[in-house]
Design an enzyme around this catalytic site. Structure first.
Site, PDB file in Angstrom:
ATOM      1  N   HIS A 283     -17.063  -8.411  10.121  1.00 20.16           N
ATOM      2  CA  HIS A 283     -15.757  -8.409  10.791  1.00 20.16           C
ATOM      3  C   HIS A 283     -14.606  -8.603   9.810  1.00 20.16           C
ATOM      4  O   HIS A 283     -13.559  -9.139  10.171  1.00 20.16           O
ATOM      5  CB  HIS A 283     -15.674  -9.499  11.873  1.00 20.16           C
ATOM      6  CG  HIS A 283     -16.857  -9.529  12.787  1.00 20.16           C
ATOM      7  ND1 HIS A 283     -16.932  -8.796  13.947  1.00 20.16           N
ATOM      8  CD2 HIS A 283     -18.051 -10.173  12.669  1.00 20.16           C
ATOM      9  CE1 HIS A 283     -18.099  -9.009  14.531  1.00 20.16           C
ATOM     10  NE2 HIS A 283     -18.800  -9.837  13.770  1.00 20.16           N
TER      11      HIS A 283
ATOM     12  N   GLU B 224      -8.401   6.749  -1.933  1.00 16.36           N
ATOM     13  CA  GLU B 224      -7.740   7.089  -0.669  1.00 16.36           C
ATOM     14  C   GLU B 224      -7.951   8.557  -0.311  1.00 16.36           C
ATOM     15  O   GLU B 224      -8.209   8.906   0.848  1.00 16.36           O
ATOM     16  CB  GLU B 224      -6.242   6.784  -0.751  1.00 16.36           C
ATOM     17  CG  GLU B 224      -5.957   5.286  -0.783  1.00 16.36           C
ATOM     18  CD  GLU B 224      -4.489   4.991  -1.075  1.00 16.36           C
ATOM     19  OE1 GLU B 224      -3.878   4.270  -0.291  1.00 16.36           O
ATOM     20  OE2 GLU B 224      -3.968   5.479  -2.083  1.00 16.36           O
TER      21      GLU B 224
ATOM     22  N   SER C 138       3.904   4.412  -8.411  1.00 17.20           N
ATOM     23  CA  SER C 138       4.812   4.756  -7.330  1.00 17.20           C
ATOM     24  C   SER C 138       6.090   5.292  -7.946  1.00 17.20           C
ATOM     25  O   SER C 138       6.518   4.832  -9.007  1.00 17.20           O
ATOM     26  CB  SER C 138       5.099   3.510  -6.496  1.00 17.20           C
ATOM     27  OG  SER C 138       6.359   3.644  -5.861  1.00 17.20           O
TER      28      SER C 138
ATOM     29  N   LYS D  73       3.665  -0.793  -8.918  1.00 15.52           N
ATOM     30  CA  LYS D  73       2.506  -0.306  -8.169  1.00 15.52           C
ATOM     31  C   LYS D  73       1.473   0.397  -9.032  1.00 15.52           C
ATOM     32  O   LYS D  73       1.782   1.084  -9.987  1.00 15.52           O
ATOM     33  CB  LYS D  73       2.967   0.670  -7.072  1.00 15.52           C
ATOM     34  CG  LYS D  73       3.719   0.024  -5.940  1.00 15.52           C
ATOM     35  CD  LYS D  73       2.880  -0.962  -5.140  1.00 15.52           C
ATOM     36  CE  LYS D  73       1.888  -0.279  -4.244  1.00 15.52           C
ATOM     37  NZ  LYS D  73       2.533   0.485  -3.180  1.00 15.52           N
TER      38      LYS D  73
END
Ligand code: ARG
Length: 469
Positions: A159, A299, A286, A292
């Site tokens: 979980h 992804e 970024s 970043k």
């Protein structure tokens, strides 16, 4: 036959198709990828026609030479594909016939329906083997990472909540197991791809005495004993594409496993976990936020799962309403198959490369794995060893956790009196349970994340991956 007339339209048709019709129905813009397999299939077919006396030795030679010359031009990017000739098969045959008179005999006893089924099987056979090899390298990369950080312990999660301690290696080997089943599925799928449909004609075989076994053996459609594997029903052979669906399905499972692995890596690379860093080579910055470092490759791998699932649904739907036998709908199988195979191949390879650029931050891992709450289950097991029924033990440890929260101190800082206030079975030795080293030594059964067992599994996988391709 004039040079401009598409092969299949000679005779029956008085006019060319409308330009928009030709544009709508052409497939050469994508099925050109089958060219090598189309040539191989045609060469084998020509040899067979010579063997059964339907063409002469000289004609066979002329056809094979002509096909080889075309192949060379295609490989060099010099061949001019003509969309008005519809597909790869007609482009090659028409060009051959233009150059070599015997080319007009090549299609004897053959239809594009069995030809395209053959080409697809030849193409997919090769691709399937390629993917199995890439899966092996991915497994190797996972094992390498596991070996490099074989002492690192992290919390295992359920979980997405910290649950129990596991070795980082155990987590990696979970994926090795998944990719092993994916590998098995591809091998299994290969057996059914590796069946020769040539000789099925348009749908009803041929009245000519085609030597199907000879063709199959030439093209390597054989079992492990070298026996030819031939489709046994001409209608089935030209109309089904279940081998495409199976590959797309196996591909969907690979994509799903890659997506889960990506998700773990993405989470771990974030500051909230901080378990891993992915090196610059596999991350991007970024355009606005200078700090970043984004895990784009993971992804994209996760994101591409969608198209792979979509391809599976497309081919399933494509087939479901088709009456026997060949219907032009089947041309729609190719882009979906190519896309699944390209996407799976690329993502497996990118993931393999990326895993070589992952470093594990042991400090962050041990800080998280040191959470004494991860040992709660061990406390219950401790009471079980003292003769307490598990449900009662679970209840007591639950109360212990509540007490620790109430007193604002972690479980391992409760006094022995506090332990005993909840269950008198607790002895001073209970505090030793929190020693992570010992906690991991206790998990010794097969498949558990214990020190000896993980070592054994790592050794097992090193052996397997060394001996298997
Ligand atoms: N381009 C077709 C396909 O991909 C080849 C077979 C065409 N057969 C036919 N009868 N039109 O399915």
């Amino acid at each position: 036959m004039s040079n401009k007339t598409p092969v299949s339209r000679s005779g029956r048709f008085a006019s060319e198709p409308d330009a928009s019709v030709a544009e709508f129905s052409e497939s050469v813009s994508f099925d050109w990828r089958l060219w090598r397999h189309d040539l191989l299939g045609s060469m084998a077919h020509a040899s067979m026609l010579r063997r059964i006396g339907l063409i002469t030795k000289a004609e066979e030679k002329a056809i094979v030479r002509g096909l080889e010359a075309i192949g060379k031009e295609i490989a060099e990017g010099k061949f001019r594909w003509k969309p008005e000739l519809e597909d790869v098969h007609m482009n090659i045959e028409a060009e051959l016939t233009r150059r070599v008179p015997a080319g007009a005999k090549l299609h004897t006893g053959r239809s594009r329906n069995d030809q395209v089924a053959l080409d697809m099987r030849l193409w997919l056979r090769e691709r399937t083997i390629e993917v199995t090899g890439d899966l092996r390298r991915l497994q190797q990369a996972l094992v390498n990472l596991a070996l490099k950080y074989d002492t690192v312990v992290i919390p295992g999660y359920t979980h997405l909540q910290r649950a129990q301690p596991v070795y980082f290696a155990h987590h990696m080997l979970a994926y090795v197991e998944m990719f092993e089943r994916d590998h098995e599925r591809l091998i299994d799928c290969f057996r059914r791809i590796n069946v020769c449909p040539l000789g099925s004609g348009a749908l009803a075989g041929s009245t000519l005495p085609l030597d199907r076994k000879f063709v199959a053996e030439l093209l390597g459609f054989v079992d492990s004993k070298g026996n030819a594997r031939l489709s046994q029903n001409s209608m089935d052979a030209v109309s089904d594409r279940d081998f495409v669906i199976e590959f797309c399905s196996a591909g969907a499972l690979i994509a799903m496993h890659l997506s889960r692995l990506s998700e773990d890596l993405i989470l771990w690379a974030g500051a909230e976990f901080g378990f891993i860093s992915i090196s610059d080579a596999y991350t991007t910055g970024s355009s606005m936020m200078p700090q970043k470092r984004n895990p784009d490759i993971a992804e994209l791998t996760r994101g591409k799962t969608g198209r792979v699932f979509g391809n599976l649904m497309s081919v399933l739907t494509l087939l479901k309403g088709l009456p026997m036998t060949y219907n032009r709908d089947l041309q729609e199988d190719k882009e979906r198959l190519f896309d699944t195979s390209d996407t799976v191949l690329a993502t497996v390879r990118m993931m393999t490369g990326m895993l070589g650029h992952v470093s594990v931050n042991s400090n962050a891992c041990s800080a998280a794995a040191g959470d004494p709450a991860l040992i709660a289950t061990d406390l219950a097991d401790y009471l079980v060893r003292k003769g307490v029924a598990f449900r009662g033990a679970h209840h007591s440890v639950g109360r212990l956790v509540a007490l620790s929260e109430e007193r604002g101190k972690p479980l391992n800082q409760l006094s022995i009196d506090e332990f005993r206030s909840i269950d008198a079975h607790f002895q001073p030795d209970v505090l030793e349970l929190f020693d992570l080293k010992r906690a991991l030594a206790r998990r010794s059964i097969i498949g558990a994340p214990g020190t000896a067992e993980v070592k054994r599994q790592l050794a097992r996988w090193r052996r397997i991956l060394k001996t298997k391709r």
